[in-house]
Scaffold this active site. Structure first.
Site, PDB file in Angstrom:
ATOM      1  N   HIS A  36      59.244 158.572 -15.759  1.00  0.00           N
ATOM      2  CA  HIS A  36      59.257 159.851 -15.005  1.00  0.00           C
ATOM      3  C   HIS A  36      59.492 161.021 -15.913  1.00  0.00           C
ATOM      4  O   HIS A  36      60.486 161.177 -16.487  1.00  0.00           O
ATOM      5  CB  HIS A  36      60.351 159.962 -13.873  1.00  0.00           C
ATOM      6  N   HIS A  45      53.593 153.655 -13.457  1.00  0.00           N
ATOM      7  CA  HIS A  45      54.159 152.538 -12.839  1.00  0.00           C
ATOM      8  C   HIS A  45      53.417 151.216 -13.248  1.00  0.00           C
ATOM      9  O   HIS A  45      52.076 151.360 -13.245  1.00  0.00           O
ATOM     10  CB  HIS A  45      54.474 152.495 -11.269  1.00  0.00           C
ATOM     11  N   HIS A  64      41.196 154.780 -16.528  1.00  0.00           N
ATOM     12  CA  HIS A  64      40.418 153.693 -15.841  1.00  0.00           C
ATOM     13  C   HIS A  64      39.597 152.998 -16.658  1.00  0.00           C
ATOM     14  O   HIS A  64      39.169 151.917 -16.611  1.00  0.00           O
ATOM     15  CB  HIS A  64      39.645 154.417 -14.675  1.00  0.00           C
ATOM     16  N   HIS A  76      51.493 156.895   6.481  1.00  0.00           N
ATOM     17  CA  HIS A  76      52.226 158.028   7.235  1.00  0.00           C
ATOM     18  C   HIS A  76      51.630 159.656   6.863  1.00  0.00           C
ATOM     19  O   HIS A  76      51.822 160.318   7.519  1.00  0.00           O
ATOM     20  CB  HIS A  76      53.774 157.994   7.239  1.00  0.00           C
ATOM     21  N   ARG A 105      69.886 142.944  -7.342  1.00  0.00           N
ATOM     22  CA  ARG A 105      70.738 143.795  -7.825  1.00  0.00           C
ATOM     23  C   ARG A 105      70.100 145.339  -7.572  1.00  0.00           C
ATOM     24  O   ARG A 105      69.250 145.648  -8.105  1.00  0.00           O
ATOM     25  CB  ARG A 105      70.879 143.920  -9.491  1.00  0.00           C
TER      26      ARG A 105
END
Length: 307
Positions: A100, A110, A149, A179, A264
């Protein structure tokens, strides 16, 4: 496709090395901060090494995990695609990372690579690989999307002409907020339950994906890190980070696996950004760069042939 202990050790060794290599490269890329390192053990079996960087020159927060956990029963998130494996004991080994940045013009990103083994007495072990990498820009640049890409294509090319299109499409479908009816970013590569045609080839593909992440991300971060930005861009970045949180907490199989397997919590949720915000019924201004993110970048497209 029988699995021998040496196979598991080879995967484990490579993942430990990848964890260390990317840690070093991210510290060099940031140029200021260093990772805090936490080794941990899991009551149900296994443990890991979580590394988190905060308040760097480039990264507001960056995290990279290594884990090797085991248990008596495969969690539902890992057996959803293969119900016949429910109830088997398991080992799961993986590296995952989330970046980030401070600057809204540098994308969040990610990546993860992982290996599962599911076993039961009297039956052959079932194994598979998974992983990939994806890019989540706040302000889109066609050059960055193309280059991202192109490196993804390079990672897949040795394994056949059909691999990149398959993994790209898989990524576009997976990192989609149902959603919101909206993609999380510009995609990349994603695969799961992968064990074809054999262990050696599957492992080689996974290594290629893991080892191409930094070559894909670093040039983009360097290209954009010194661009000036205003409070408007910062606020839009914080708003869009909310989509990242929504995906990780609702859909992400890695997050669900970690929570369902008693992992964890601090390590599982290290992927979340340090700051974010939600705004009711936000609508970008017509013709703005914020609007262009939705119209030009959050739609799956053939980025290899688009600059």
């Amino acid at each position: 496709m029988p699995l021998i202990p040496e196979n598991i050790q080879a995967v484990r060794s490579w993942l430990r090395n990848l964890h260390d290599d990317i840690t070093t490269q991210l510290e060099e890329l940031d140029g200021k901060a260093r990772f805090r390192r936490d080794n941990w053990t899991r009551a149900g079996g296994g443990g890991g090494d979580t590394r988190v960087m905060t308040d760097g020159a480039l990264f507001e927060k960056a995290g990279i995990n290594y884990s090797h956990v085991s248990g008596d029963s495969l969690p539902a998130s890992a057996s959803a695609q293969r119900p016949a494996l429910a109830g088997r004991s398991f080992q799961a080994i993986g590296v995952s990372l989330v970046l980030h940045p401070h600057n809204p013009y540098v994308p969040t990103s990610h990546a993860n690579v992982r290996f599962f083994v599911a076993e039961k007495p009297g039956a052959e072990a079932v194994w598979w690989f998974g992983g990939g990498f994806d890019l989540t820009p706040y302000y889109g640049f066609a050059e960055d999307a193309h280059d991202w890409h192109q490196t993804a294509y390079t990672a897949c090319r040795p394994f056949g002409d059909d691999v990149y299109p398959k993994l790209k499409d898989w990524c576009d479908r997976y990192f989609f907020l149902k959603h919101r009816d909206e993609s999380r970013g510009i995609g990349g590569l994603f695969f799961d339950d992968w064990n074809e045609p054999d262990f050696e080839t599957s492992f080689a593909l996974t290594r290629s994906v893991g080892e191409h992440f930094m070559p894909a991300y670093t040039p983009i971060a360097i290209r954009r890190r010194d661009l000036s930005f205003t409070e408007r861009e910062r606020q839009f970045q914080l708003y869009r980070r909310g989509r990242y949180v929504e995906f990780n907490l609702i859909y992400d199989r890695g997050t669900l696996f970690g929570l369902q397997s008693g992992g964890r919590t601090e390590s599982i949720l290290m992927s979340l950004p340090p700051l974010t915000r939600w705004e009711y019924d936000y609508q970008p201004e017509a013709g703005s760069r914020e609007a262009a993110l939705y119209s030009d970048f959050l739609q799956p497209r053939d980025w290899l042939n688009h600059k």
